[in-house]
Design a protein around this motif. Structure first.
Motif, PDB file in Angstrom:
ATOM      1  N   ASP A 250     -20.693   0.281  43.121  1.00 43.13           N
ATOM      2  CA  ASP A 250     -21.999   0.453  42.474  1.00 43.13           C
ATOM      3  C   ASP A 250     -22.150  -0.623  41.399  1.00 43.13           C
ATOM      4  O   ASP A 250     -21.588  -0.518  40.317  1.00 43.13           O
ATOM      5  CB  ASP A 250     -22.096   1.854  41.858  1.00 43.13           C
ATOM      6  CG  ASP A 250     -23.499   2.191  41.381  1.00 43.13           C
ATOM      7  OD1 ASP A 250     -24.332   1.256  41.267  1.00 43.13           O
ATOM      8  OD2 ASP A 250     -23.764   3.373  41.125  1.00 43.13           O
ATOM      9  N   ALA A 251     -22.906  -1.666  41.726  1.00 41.45           N
ATOM     10  CA  ALA A 251     -23.071  -2.799  40.804  1.00 41.45           C
ATOM     11  C   ALA A 251     -23.870  -2.418  39.568  1.00 41.45           C
ATOM     12  O   ALA A 251     -23.733  -3.062  38.528  1.00 41.45           O
ATOM     13  CB  ALA A 251     -23.746  -3.959  41.520  1.00 41.45           C
ATOM     14  N   THR A 252     -24.672  -1.352  39.648  1.00 40.87           N
ATOM     15  CA  THR A 252     -25.483  -0.974  38.484  1.00 40.87           C
ATOM     16  C   THR A 252     -24.618  -0.455  37.339  1.00 40.87           C
ATOM     17  O   THR A 252     -25.007  -0.550  36.184  1.00 40.87           O
ATOM     18  CB  THR A 252     -26.542   0.097  38.847  1.00 40.87           C
ATOM     19  OG1 THR A 252     -25.871   1.275  39.332  1.00 40.87           O
ATOM     20  CG2 THR A 252     -27.499  -0.418  39.895  1.00 40.87           C
ATOM     21  N   VAL A 253     -23.446   0.099  37.656  1.00 40.65           N
ATOM     22  CA  VAL A 253     -22.545   0.612  36.613  1.00 40.65           C
ATOM     23  C   VAL A 253     -21.173  -0.053  36.666  1.00 40.65           C
ATOM     24  O   VAL A 253     -20.294   0.278  35.867  1.00 40.65           O
ATOM     25  CB  VAL A 253     -22.404   2.151  36.696  1.00 40.65           C
ATOM     26  CG1 VAL A 253     -23.700   2.829  36.348  1.00 40.65           C
ATOM     27  CG2 VAL A 253     -21.893   2.595  38.048  1.00 40.65           C
ATOM     28  N   GLY A 254     -20.956  -0.981  37.617  1.00 37.23           N
ATOM     29  CA  GLY A 254     -19.682  -1.692  37.714  1.00 37.23           C
ATOM     30  C   GLY A 254     -18.515  -0.785  38.053  1.00 37.23           C
ATOM     31  O   GLY A 254     -17.430  -0.952  37.522  1.00 37.23           O
ATOM     32  N   SER A 255     -18.747   0.164  38.970  1.00 31.79           N
ATOM     33  CA  SER A 255     -17.703   1.139  39.302  1.00 31.79           C
ATOM     34  C   SER A 255     -17.449   1.186  40.800  1.00 31.79           C
ATOM     35  O   SER A 255     -18.335   0.913  41.607  1.00 31.79           O
ATOM     36  CB  SER A 255     -18.106   2.533  38.824  1.00 31.79           C
ATOM     37  OG  SER A 255     -18.211   2.557  37.424  1.00 31.79           O
ATOM     38  N   MET A 256     -16.218   1.589  41.150  1.00 30.49           N
ATOM     39  CA  MET A 256     -15.815   1.765  42.544  1.00 30.49           C
ATOM     40  C   MET A 256     -15.577   3.254  42.772  1.00 30.49           C
ATOM     41  O   MET A 256     -14.891   3.904  41.983  1.00 30.49           O
ATOM     42  CB  MET A 256     -14.539   0.975  42.829  1.00 30.49           C
ATOM     43  CG  MET A 256     -14.096   1.019  44.272  1.00 30.49           C
ATOM     44  SD  MET A 256     -15.109   0.000  45.365  1.00 30.49           S
ATOM     45  CE  MET A 256     -14.664  -1.641  44.831  1.00 30.49           C
TER      46      MET A 256
END
Length: 192
Positions: free
Chosen positions: A102-108
């Motif tokens: 999720d690029a919007t929150v920088g999480s995997m």
């Protein structure tokens, strides 16, 4: 009365000022060395933490891809977010596995199911997804174009490339690839 001997008079004001000045210089040097050591220690801890997070993500994705019988990479249109879905046979039973960047929150995120896994919405990942790591950032190539976090390699392989942001230290670069070893199949369950 007896006369005061020269040795009993103590220190002169000049001697006290010189000794206090030397003491202040020594304390300043030792204090700056301690501050430098603490700063270096914090940087090493942050780099170690970001490297460990990146290795965890890389190991999870690589191991899952290696146990897969089918792989699909699906980018979210107009964004850097993307989903990697696989059909695996680890442990003898076929399952659907997915990773979502999720690029919007920088999480995997990671998810496992016995049925098809629907593509999540960036910024609104449901509770059925498990957070694997935060601080994930796509690698920016020459010309400022970001490299996809997941990239399909042939019909069974996946390249994984990203950095993990260190809070105030340098980012850790993670680049790896994996290929499915199981016989190619996307039947029962149909994972994508």
């Amino acid at each position: 009365m007896s006369a005061v001997r020269r040795d009993d008079r103590g220190f002169t004001l000049v001697e006290m000022l010189i000794s206090m000045g030397l003491f202040a210089i020594i304390i300043t040097i030792v204090g700056s060395m301690i501050i430098s050591s603490l700063t270096a220690d914090r940087t090493v801890r942050e780099v170690t933490s970001s490297t460990t997070d990146g290795q965890l993500v890389a190991t999870l994705v690589s191991d899952t891809v290696r146990n897969s019988t089918a792989v699909q990479v699906t980018p979210v249109t107009g964004q850097q977010s993307m989903t990697l879905r696989m059909r695996t046979t680890a442990g003898g039973a076929a399952r659907c596995q997915a990773f979502f960047f999720d690029a919007t929150v920088g999480s995997m995120y990671q998810r496992s199911s016995t049925t098809t896994i629907a593509l999540p919405t960036p910024g609104a990942v449901g509770s059925e997804w498990t957070l694997v790591s935060t601080g994930i950032v796509p690698i920016t190539g020459s010309g400022g174009t970001p490299t996809p976090v997941f990239a399909a390699q042939g019909t069974r392989g996946v390249a994984l490339s990203f950095t993990v942001d260190g809070q105030s230290g340098p980012a850790s670069l993670i680049v790896t690839a994996a290929t499915g070893r199981g016989p190619q199949s996307n039947a029962s369950p149909q994972c994508f």
